[in-house]
Design a protein around this motif. Structure first.
Motif, PDB file in Angstrom:
ATOM      1  N   GLN A 227      38.792  37.361  86.185  1.00  0.00           N
ATOM      2  CA  GLN A 227      40.087  37.652  86.791  1.00  0.00           C
ATOM      3  C   GLN A 227      41.218  37.389  85.817  1.00  0.00           C
ATOM      4  OE1 GLN A 227      39.855  38.997  89.892  1.00  0.00           O
ATOM      5  NE2 GLN A 227      41.986  39.610  89.558  1.00  0.00           N
ATOM      6  N   SER A 228      41.040  36.430  84.909  1.00  0.00           N
ATOM      7  CA  SER A 228      42.071  36.148  83.914  1.00  0.00           C
ATOM      8  C   SER A 228      42.276  37.340  82.991  1.00  0.00           C
ATOM      9  CB  SER A 228      41.693  34.912  83.103  1.00  0.00           C
ATOM     10  OG  SER A 228      41.638  33.750  83.908  1.00  0.00           O
ATOM     11  N   VAL A 229      41.181  37.967  82.550  1.00  0.00           N
ATOM     12  CA  VAL A 229      41.295  39.141  81.680  1.00  0.00           C
ATOM     13  C   VAL A 229      42.016  40.266  82.409  1.00  0.00           C
ATOM     14  CG1 VAL A 229      40.012  40.848  80.348  1.00  0.00           C
ATOM     15  CG2 VAL A 229      39.229  38.478  80.397  1.00  0.00           C
ATOM     16  N   ILE A 230      41.640  40.498  83.656  1.00  0.00           N
ATOM     17  CA  ILE A 230      42.259  41.580  84.436  1.00  0.00           C
ATOM     18  C   ILE A 230      43.738  41.294  84.680  1.00  0.00           C
ATOM     19  CG2 ILE A 230      42.270  42.691  86.695  1.00  0.00           C
ATOM     20  CD1 ILE A 230      39.249  42.432  86.740  1.00  0.00           C
ATOM     21  N   ASN A 231      44.063  40.055  85.090  1.00  0.00           N
ATOM     22  CA  ASN A 231      45.455  39.725  85.382  1.00  0.00           C
ATOM     23  C   ASN A 231      46.336  39.813  84.141  1.00  0.00           C
ATOM     24  OD1 ASN A 231      44.820  39.295  88.048  1.00  0.00           O
ATOM     25  ND2 ASN A 231      44.693  37.077  87.871  1.00  0.00           N
ATOM     26  N   LEU A 232      45.845  39.317  83.003  1.00  0.00           N
ATOM     27  CA  LEU A 232      46.625  39.411  81.777  1.00  0.00           C
ATOM     28  C   LEU A 232      46.850  40.864  81.373  1.00  0.00           C
ATOM     29  CD1 LEU A 232      45.058  36.475  79.734  1.00  0.00           C
ATOM     30  CD2 LEU A 232      47.447  36.661  80.434  1.00  0.00           C
ATOM     31  N   HIS A 233      45.830  41.694  81.561  1.00  0.00           N
ATOM     32  CA  HIS A 233      45.988  43.118  81.261  1.00  0.00           C
ATOM     33  C   HIS A 233      47.072  43.734  82.146  1.00  0.00           C
ATOM     34  CE1 HIS A 233      45.066  47.320  80.598  1.00  0.00           C
ATOM     35  NE2 HIS A 233      44.721  47.478  81.868  1.00  0.00           N
ATOM     36  N   CYS A 234      47.053  43.413  83.430  1.00  0.00           N
ATOM     37  CA  CYS A 234      48.009  44.016  84.356  1.00  0.00           C
ATOM     38  C   CYS A 234      49.417  43.433  84.221  1.00  0.00           C
ATOM     39  CB  CYS A 234      47.520  43.848  85.796  1.00  0.00           C
ATOM     40  SG  CYS A 234      46.015  44.774  86.171  1.00  0.00           S
ATOM     41  N   HIS A 235      49.545  42.237  83.667  1.00  0.00           N
ATOM     42  CA  HIS A 235      50.861  41.625  83.513  1.00  0.00           C
ATOM     43  C   HIS A 235      51.491  41.909  82.150  1.00  0.00           C
ATOM     44  CE1 HIS A 235      49.865  39.307  87.124  1.00  0.00           C
ATOM     45  NE2 HIS A 235      51.143  38.977  87.190  1.00  0.00           N
ATOM     46  N   LEU A 236      50.658  42.145  81.131  1.00  0.00           N
ATOM     47  CA  LEU A 236      51.188  42.261  79.772  1.00  0.00           C
ATOM     48  C   LEU A 236      51.204  43.680  79.235  1.00  0.00           C
ATOM     49  CD1 LEU A 236      49.525  39.111  78.118  1.00  0.00           C
ATOM     50  CD2 LEU A 236      51.751  39.294  79.248  1.00  0.00           C
ATOM     51  N   ASP A 237      50.290  44.534  79.686  1.00  0.00           N
ATOM     52  CA  ASP A 237      50.208  45.898  79.170  1.00  0.00           C
ATOM     53  C   ASP A 237      51.078  46.818  80.016  1.00  0.00           C
ATOM     54  OD1 ASP A 237      48.495  45.017  77.262  1.00  0.00           O
ATOM     55  OD2 ASP A 237      46.678  45.688  78.264  1.00  0.00           O
TER      56      ASP A 237
END
Length: 786
Positions: free
Chosen positions: A74-84
């Motif tokens: 979930q950390s990988v997914i959340n960082l992708h959705c918040h930063l990209d």
């Protein structure tokens, strides 16, 4: 060279021998935690050896692994959705743009290499996890004690550099805590970088060098501190390290949620130059786009770690150039008499001598005092902060459930850090308690009462603040206060009981004196109780209170049997089926169902009848098979049998009790229809393809697994110490409360009928038949009335 002489040990062989020695030490500690002998099947004939607890350990380890992998994913997914910002799931002020992140982010991550922003965010997470792996190990080990490993190692006939390298390598491969934190993160980054099912071994290959660097830094710190600080200073510093390590770990885990906006701001602001440090290079290496990039990042990654480890070993050698034992490390005992406080008459009037002794020891041990009274507040505050709930502190009066959860959460941590350590804190003087002219059980009861009263301090303060904010006391708040107070009483008993199982007074290593499996088990049980506080239906709160109370009673009974053999390294009481077996089996069964339903749910978070049936059968088979095998292996007495008094007698009693239970159930359903209450109850819908699954679930699965747990184990365990009537009533009540409120009454009647059938036949076949027939009759009636 003479015939008896041996060739000198080469550095490589010395490293291998030292690493293997460290692995054996860790394996022996793990075997001790499971009470399983290592290296053979030798058993002492005089008394039965201590039984394995690998089932509980394996279950807790599976839960922890599942949690860490879920958080990492979930950390990988959340960082992708918040930063990209180019992503379809890009989040603006907490609102996802487009489809759900879970459905669209994995495809985007697999399609292209990570963006520089995502690499920076993941580098921050890896840096936090790497730092946590160092701090958690430093906080877990008792640094104020002598380092016997180091004193023993320097006597071996090899160079100091080889010995230090062996120590670092041993701490690298024998670091389960660090591996459990780093490996899931590396594996999930490798998964979304395109490695797919090769991601687990690739994650291991990347995590091991990071663990080596972590072991080097940790060894440098604890060795330097031991040589430069007094024991009292070391204990204070260790307490501070513990306080820092927990927020660091929670911050790294907070990226598995979307609650903290500032955490993602930190990830976005993470400097690019920091991504070239080893944690950041691990991300770059796992997500390299070409083979040339892979070779470059691999060279830099291993080169930096190699240089760091080499410099660390050189610094270690310089630290130890004057020896490994610091002169004057013993604490001074001067002025003890002048600082001795007179016992207060108020304390004497309230607390017993044993309780006053506990309070005196608590006041003298500053590290224990800090961990008991301050650490719980920091832990719970960090959890609320990193889950996005800290802003509700100003709404204590308006949110009774949050107030109750906060109050119980702090108390649960107080009990884990105090009552759970009741026997472990006795240290080598534990045998003295066995020489007192009173039972050890009575002394433990007084300790449980004292720690329970101490744990009430924070709930009183939290509820006082809530009442002050609200200005009034609502009925809901009063009810939740009762739930919290009952929970504290229950968990003080659970903490002491699990502390008895977790305590290993014969262990020499401070880390091995408390088996961590039971610590995680206690945390899991307290988390379930917090969930009951948040449940909207009061009957669910009552169910959790009764189940947890029954579990506390059963654990205390089981722990009481362990006390006479606690100081014996191999002996244990005769294995007999007890109430604790039934309550543990029921808990494992329902938790395994919850995990199965989480895994089998669809993208919308829903699960059909087929998924429910599969989760039920898998959980039941695992519970049934493991307990059956454990009973067989330990030659447990009183194990429930499928065929007891014979097939004919089992069939007769099973069909007879089936008829009674079915008639009562159908009469109850008819009464509901007559009173106009039938249509107000949620009923199962019978769609095409679901009827077969529903029939398998209710007529086959439920009788097979539930009768083994509720009649074979819970009723059988109660039957050891009470009458058939009380055992049947209590087991039926526990059986009824795990069902929906509308069906509790007929299910209670079914439980009594099944218990009568089991008592008369001593076989599980009879209650299974009664249960299957009852469920079949109810299912047919529901189909007819739908």
């Amino acid at each position: 060279m003479t015939a008896g002489a041996r060739a000198p040990v080469t550095p490589l062989r010395a490293l291998w021998l030292l690493t293997r020695l460290r692995l054996y030490a860790v394996l022996n500690q793990m075997a001790s935690a499971a009470n399983r002998p290592l290296g053979g099947n030798k058993r002492r004939k005089a008394t039965p050896r201590k039984r394995n607890r690998w089932l509980v350990s394996g279950f807790v380890l599976a839960i922890m692994s599942f949690s860490f992998f879920t958080i990492a994913r979930q950390s990988v997914i959340n960082l992708h959705c918040h930063l990209d910002s180019d992503s379809a799931c890009f989040v603006v002020q907490g609102v996802p743009q487009g489809l759900r992140a879970e459905s669209i982010a994995p495809g985007e991550l697999l399609a292209d290499p990570f963006s520089p922003e995502l690499v920076g965010g993941l580098s921050l997470v890896m840096s936090l996890v790497f730092l946590s792996s160092i701090l958690m190990q430093l906080g877990a080990r008792e640094m104020s004690q002598q380092d016997w490993d180091m004193e023993w190692l320097v006597t071996l006939p090899t160079s100091r550099a080889t010995l230090l390298a062996g120590r670092v390598l041993g701490r690298t491969v024998a670091n389960p805590v660090g591996f459990l934190t780093l490996w899931p993160a590396c594996t999930m980054i490798a998964w979304y970088s395109g490695y797919r099912w090769a991601a687990p071994p690739v994650g291991v290959a990347v995590a091991l060098p990071l663990l080596m660097l972590s072991a080097t830094v940790r060894t440098l710190i604890d060795t330097g501190l031991r040589l430069s600080l007094q024991p009292a200073q070391l204990r204070n510093l260790q307490a501070l390290i513990t306080l820092i390590s927990l927020p660091t770990l929670y911050l790294s885990m907070s990226y598995g949620t979307s609650a903290l906006r500032f955490a993602y701001d930190w990830a976005a602001a993470f400097p690019q130059w920091a991504t070239w440090a080893p944690p950041g290079l691990a991300v770059r290496l796992l997500n390299a786009d070409t083979s040339a990039d892979t070779a470059l990042y691999c060279l830099l990654f291993l080169g930096e770690i190699g240089v760091g480890v080499t410099l660390g070993i050189a610094l270690l050698g310089r630290q130890l150039r004057g020896g490994v034992v610091r002169a004057g490390v013993r604490e001074s005992g001067r002025h003890t008499a002048s600082r001795r406080a007179k016992p207060a008459s108020f304390a004497q009037s309230i607390f017993t001598p044993i309780q006053r002794r506990e309070l005196r020891l608590l006041s003298r041990d500053r590290n224990f005092l800090l961990q008991t009274l301050l650490l719980p507040v920091i832990v719970v505050s960090a959890q609320m902060l990193f889950s996005g709930r800290l802003n509700q502190l100003s709404d204590l009066g308006a949110s009774p459930t949050f107030t109750a959860a906060l109050a119980f959460g702090i108390s649960a941590y107080v009990l884990m850090l105090s009552a759970f350590q009741t026997l472990n804190n006795e240290g080598g003087a534990l045998w003295l308690l066995y020489s007192f002219p009173r039972s050890l059980e009575s002394a433990l009861k007084e300790k449980a009462q004292m720690w329970g009263m101490l744990a009430l301090i924070y709930p009183v303060c939290v509820f006082a603040l809530a009442i002050g904010y609200a200005g009034t006391v609502s009925r809901e708040l009063l009810g939740l206060m009762l739930v919290v107070l009952v929970g504290i009483a229950i968990f003080s008993v659970i903490a002491v009981s699990l502390g008895i199982f977790a305590c290993d007074p014969l262990a020499q290593d401070a880390q091995a004196k408390v088996r961590p499996t039971y610590t995680y088990g206690y945390m899991m049980l307290s988390g379930i109780y917090v969930y009951s506080i948040y449940s909207e239906a009061w009957w669910q709160k009552l169910v959790f209170m009764i189940l947890t109370g029954g579990l506390a009673v059963s654990l205390w009974q089981k722990a009481r049997e362990e006390l006479p053999t606690l100081l014996d390294p191999v002996a244990s009481p005769p294995a007999r089926v007890s109430l604790a077996d039934g309550m543990i089996a029921a808990t494992v069964f329902f938790l395994a169902q919850m995990i199965g339903m989480l895994v089998l749910r669809d993208e919308d978070g829903k699960i059909g009848i087929s998924g429910l049936a599969i989760a039920f059968f898998v959980a039941g088979a695992l519970t049934y098979g493991n307990f059956r095998w454990e009973f067989w292996r330990n030659k447990t007495q009183g194990v429930p049998q499928v065929f007891g008094a014979g097939l004919g007698r089992s069939l007769a009693w099973g069909m007879g009790m089936c008829a009674v239970a079915a008639l009562l159930g159908l009469a109850y359903m008819g009464a509901l229809r007559g009173l106009g209450l039938w249509d107000r109850i949620d009923h199962a819908t019978f769609e095409k393809g679901s009827l077969l699954w529903l029939a398998l679930l209710t007529v086959v699965g439920a009788p097979l697994f539930e009768e083994f747990i509720f009649r074979g184990l819970i009723f059988g365990g109660l039957r050891r110490s009470t009458t058939p009537f009380i055992a049947a009533t209590a087991s039926a009540a526990i059986f009824a409360i795990v069902h929906p409120p509308a069906s509790m009454l007929p299910v209670f009647a079914l439980g009594v009928c099944a218990a009568v059938a089991y008592e008369r036949t001593k076989s599980l076949l009879a209650p299974m038949l009664a249960h299957a027939g009852y469920n079949a009759a109810v299912l047919v009636a529901q189909m007819a009335w739908q």
